[in-house]
Design a protein around this motif. Structure first.
Motif, mmCIF file in Angstrom:
data_model
loop_
_atom_site.group_PDB
_atom_site.id
_atom_site.type_symbol
_atom_site.label_atom_id
_atom_site.label_comp_id
_atom_site.label_asym_id
_atom_site.label_seq_id
_atom_site.Cartn_x
_atom_site.Cartn_y
_atom_site.Cartn_z
ATOM 1 N N ILE A 80 0.856 -1.177 0.000
ATOM 2 C CA ILE A 80 0.000 0.000 0.000
ATOM 3 C C ILE A 80 0.894 1.230 0.000
ATOM 4 C CG2 ILE A 80 -1.572 1.321 1.485
ATOM 5 C CD1 ILE A 80 -2.677 -1.352 2.446
ATOM 6 N N GLN B 94 0.903 5.625 0.470
ATOM 7 C CA GLN B 94 0.131 6.777 0.931
ATOM 8 C C GLN B 94 1.063 7.971 0.972
ATOM 9 O OE1 GLN B 94 -3.044 6.924 1.519
ATOM 10 N NE2 GLN B 94 -3.485 8.428 3.093
ATOM 11 N N LYS C 167 3.206 15.908 9.410
ATOM 12 C CA LYS C 167 2.388 15.986 10.613
ATOM 13 C C LYS C 167 1.492 14.752 10.815
ATOM 14 C CE LYS C 167 0.188 19.711 13.024
ATOM 15 N NZ LYS C 167 -1.140 20.036 13.199
ATOM 16 N N SER D 25 2.389 9.797 11.984
ATOM 17 C CA SER D 25 2.126 8.770 12.987
ATOM 18 C C SER D 25 0.884 7.949 12.650
ATOM 19 C CB SER D 25 1.941 9.392 14.364
ATOM 20 O OG SER D 25 3.177 9.854 14.832
ATOM 21 N N GLN D 26 -0.241 8.649 12.435
ATOM 22 C CA GLN D 26 -1.497 7.964 12.117
ATOM 23 C C GLN D 26 -1.315 7.091 10.877
ATOM 24 O OE1 GLN D 26 -4.466 7.480 13.375
ATOM 25 N NE2 GLN D 26 -5.514 9.326 14.005
ATOM 26 N N GLN E 214 1.050 3.679 11.142
ATOM 27 C CA GLN E 214 0.413 2.523 11.772
ATOM 28 C C GLN E 214 -0.755 2.007 10.945
ATOM 29 O OE1 GLN E 214 -2.651 2.248 13.527
ATOM 30 N NE2 GLN E 214 -3.312 4.356 13.246
ATOM 31 N N MET E 215 -1.472 2.928 10.287
ATOM 32 C CA MET E 215 -2.631 2.506 9.506
ATOM 33 C C MET E 215 -2.203 1.720 8.262
ATOM 34 S SD MET E 215 -5.968 4.712 8.709
ATOM 35 C CE MET E 215 -5.525 5.724 7.330
ATOM 36 N N VAL E 216 -1.182 2.230 7.572
ATOM 37 C CA VAL E 216 -0.696 1.542 6.368
ATOM 38 C C VAL E 216 -0.222 0.143 6.745
ATOM 39 C CG1 VAL E 216 1.242 1.514 4.742
ATOM 40 C CG2 VAL E 216 -0.156 3.559 4.967
ATOM 41 N N ARG F 120 -1.060 -1.775 9.325
ATOM 42 C CA ARG F 120 -2.183 -2.649 9.686
ATOM 43 C C ARG F 120 -2.984 -3.067 8.457
ATOM 44 N NH1 ARG F 120 -3.569 -3.497 15.148
ATOM 45 N NH2 ARG F 120 -4.837 -5.048 14.157
ATOM 46 N N LYS F 121 -3.239 -2.076 7.572
ATOM 47 C CA LYS F 121 -4.019 -2.360 6.367
ATOM 48 C C LYS F 121 -3.315 -3.366 5.476
ATOM 49 C CE LYS F 121 -7.676 0.563 5.207
ATOM 50 N NZ LYS F 121 -8.455 1.086 4.077
ATOM 51 N N GLU G 147 9.090 9.671 15.869
ATOM 52 C CA GLU G 147 7.867 9.645 16.643
ATOM 53 C C GLU G 147 6.854 8.668 16.033
ATOM 54 O OE1 GLU G 147 5.150 13.264 17.708
ATOM 55 O OE2 GLU G 147 7.231 13.653 18.261
ATOM 56 N N ASP H 99 5.153 5.266 17.604
ATOM 57 C CA ASP H 99 3.703 5.083 17.561
ATOM 58 C C ASP H 99 3.353 3.743 16.908
ATOM 59 O OD1 ASP H 99 1.158 6.858 17.958
ATOM 60 O OD2 ASP H 99 0.863 5.737 16.109
ATOM 61 N N LEU I 79 3.856 1.003 19.296
ATOM 62 C CA LEU I 79 2.771 1.026 20.276
ATOM 63 C C LEU I 79 1.559 0.259 19.732
ATOM 64 C CD1 LEU I 79 2.288 2.453 23.030
ATOM 65 C CD2 LEU I 79 1.134 4.244 21.773
ATOM 66 N N SER I 80 1.228 0.516 18.483
ATOM 67 C CA SER I 80 0.081 -0.161 17.863
ATOM 68 C C SER I 80 0.338 -1.653 17.689
ATOM 69 C CB SER I 80 -0.222 0.442 16.493
ATOM 70 O OG SER I 80 -1.075 1.534 16.626
ATOM 71 N N ALA J 41 0.482 -3.879 20.807
ATOM 72 C CA ALA J 41 -0.798 -4.111 21.475
ATOM 73 C C ALA J 41 -1.420 -5.414 20.976
ATOM 74 C CB ALA J 41 -1.738 -2.945 21.222
#
Lengths: 319, 245
Positions: B66, B68, B73, B76-77, B80-82, B84-85, B154, B158, B161-162, B165
């Protein structure tokens, strides 16, 4: 929107009013009325159907649609709860315009107002009342072994009379013990450096505390070096939040194991019953006031009792 | 069902390669070896130039992953999203192949009636939660990326961290390119703790060349090295590709 093909993304976010979506499997037709919102993994529209107005979620990914439908199905088994919207249909739509299959699901349309605009309109006293309702809903969800995950004001709707909260967007809903599926940084304890992203009830309760803070500080702020200290300072600086300081800090520190515990202590804080650490200004004066008044009642009671006994004594003497 | 390991390369870059092999070819090579390549393009201003954009997408497509493009800025989001996806996508591929084997025909989850998809999805979810994951992070430190390195760091914390978990184990390794002497330099060997990165990160210096292709090639061989070491001590784990389930 998240990671998505740009053409498809553009199409999904901008389905024009009047577009008719027909399911390939169940042959139900839905006519788009207007957009209701964009999530991380798709878009939600208001649509007309044979059964009346419904909300319809379209996504580029069958995975997203299927996971969310799985959660909504579980929700429907939790009786009497205002958890999520009820699920009505799930299907695929062949979109001729872009020559692709678009998976979608259909749910009950909840006509309501989002959490923050409701409070802005009806008054700040509603904040804590809605939060109490939210905590009851979360307690039910947690009891069933789930964590809501992506808890934020946009996902909490206030509907009906009397105003009641409903939870929307189950994209983040995760089984306890697993990694939270979807979250929003600002409401995520991981982002604030105050815990893991493993789904446990305390994860949602942290988000509840953040919602309360955000309600009193409408401009969104960013995390600084020490997240906990920053939040603590903000709580102390706001008259409304200061009242719940003890509860908020416990939620932020993840000390509540159950939503019910937080609810109980929040109720107590409303009635000034909780011994609070830190500064005591105007609220403590009120407490003092109450004490003084109850002292006077006590005195009056003793005087009346003594008078009665004296009267009995006199009565006895006369006889 | 035996649990395999998912292998991913996460490439974080802000532009075009200008040295060595074609990175798209290297990504295709990775895919052939069961390694998914995901790319995050970091924006400087409003737009990334056409060439850079095409390369970012090209690498991810060839690498079965994938891509993106984001502002620093949002890193971080996105990171982790890429990740997981991409995991879900790969696992879905695995489950689809299983379905094909059971049902014989050329069938995937989308061909099943909606009512039947739920159970398949639960299997994908379950695997995503428990599967072992190896992520090799490849960071472009050339040119203007230099100023973005604190944000990258950073974003990586993150990410850990994801991923930490999850119930499944994770291994991370970090490479930067260009390196001090060579095209690419390893700054963190396989470890479950990405936090170990803290101490090495500030020392990075940025160079002029952008050898994305050679960096990808070395990243692939770093997976191989690990595997051969494992087979030596006799606990070799097969790829998902090799019918590990």
């Amino acid at each position: 929107m998240g990671v998505m093909n740009p053409i498809l993304k553009n199409r999904l976010c901008k389905l024009p009013a009047g577009t008719v979506i027909v399911g390939k499997w169940h042959k139900q037709a839905y006519k788009i009325v207007k957009p209701l919102g964009n999530g991380a993994n798709g878009a939600v529209y208001l649509a007309e159907s044979k059964k009346g107005l419904v909300a319809i979620k379209v996504s580029d990914s069958s995975t997203t649609i299927t996971s969310e439908v799985n959660v909504l199905k579980r929700f429907s088994k939790v009786q009497g709860a205002a958890l999520g919207p009820s699920l009505l249909d799930m299907d695929d739509w062949w979109d001729q315009k872009i020559n692709r299959t678009i998976p979608f699901y259909v749910m009950e349309y909840i006509k309501g107002e989002d959490f923050f605009s409701f409070i802005r309109k009806r008054g700040k006293e509603w904040l804590v009342i809605l939060v109490l309702q939210l905590l009851s809903a979360l307690e039910q969800l947690h009891e069933e072994g789930w964590v809501f995950g992506d808890l934020k004001p946009e996902n909490v709707l206030v509907a009906g009379n009397p105003p009641t909260i409903r939870l929307l967007d189950v994209g983040g809903t995760t089984l306890q013990g697993r990694a939270v599926k979807e979250f929003t940084e600002f409401y995520d304890r991981g982002y604030w450096g105050l815990g893991s992203r493993k789904a446990d009830p305390a994860y949602d309760l942290f988000a509840v505390a953040m919602m309360m803070i955000h309600a009193c500080y409408p401009t969104k702020f960013e995390r600084k070096e020490n997240g906990r200290k920053q939040l603590f300072t903000m709580i102390q600086a706001d008259a409304t939040l200061r009242k719940y300081e003890h509860v908020l800090m416990k939620a932020i520190d993840g000390s509540y194991v159950r939503a019910m515990d937080m609810k109980r202590e929040l109720v107590a804080a409303i009635h000034h019953d909780v011994p609070r650490a830190g500064i005591k200004q105007s609220p403590s004066r009120k407490q003092h006031h109450k004490k003084k008044r109850s002292g006077m009642i006590e005195t009056a009671f003793i005087v009346v009792t003594l008078l009665c006994m004296y009267a009995l004594y006199l009565y006895g003497q006369i006889l | 069902m035996r649990k395999g390991t998912l292998r991913q390369i996460l490439l974080i870059t802000d532009g075009c390669s200008n040295h060595g092999e074609d990175p798209i070819a290297m990504a295709a090579l990775a895919k052939e070896q069961g390694i998914t390549v995901n790319v995050i393009g970091v924006l400087d201003q409003d737009v990334m130039d056409e060439h850079g954009l095409r390369e970012v997408e090209g690498i991810a497509t060839a690498g079965g992953g994938i891509s993106q493009v984001v502002y620093a800025k949002q890193l971080s989001q996105t990171v982790q999203m890429v990740t997981r996806k991409a995991m879900t996508q790969t696992l879905q591929g695995v489950v689809n192949r299983e379905l094909k084997q059971i049902l014989g025909s050329n069938i995937s989850m989308e061909d099943l009636p909606p009512e039947k998809r739920g159970e398949v999805m639960e299997i994908v979810d379950e695997l995503g939660e428990t599967v072992e994951l190896e992520v090799l992070i490849l960071i472009d430190t050339s040119g203007s990326m230099k100023t973005k390195l604190p944000t990258v760091k950073e974003a990586l914390f993150d990410l850990s961290l994801s991923l930490n978990a999850r119930m499944g184990d994770n291994l991370f390794s970090v490479f930067v390119f260009p390196g001090k002497q060579e095209d690419v330099e390893k700054i963190l060997d396989w470890t479950p703790k990405l936090e170990a990165l803290s101490s090495v990160f500030p020392k990075l210096t940025s160079g002029g060349l952008t050898p994305t292709g050679p960096a990808l090639r070395q990243a692939i061989s770093h997976f191989q090295k690990k595997r051969s070491l494992r087979s030596l001590i006799g606990r070799d784990e097969s790829y998902f590709e090799e019918s590990s389930m």
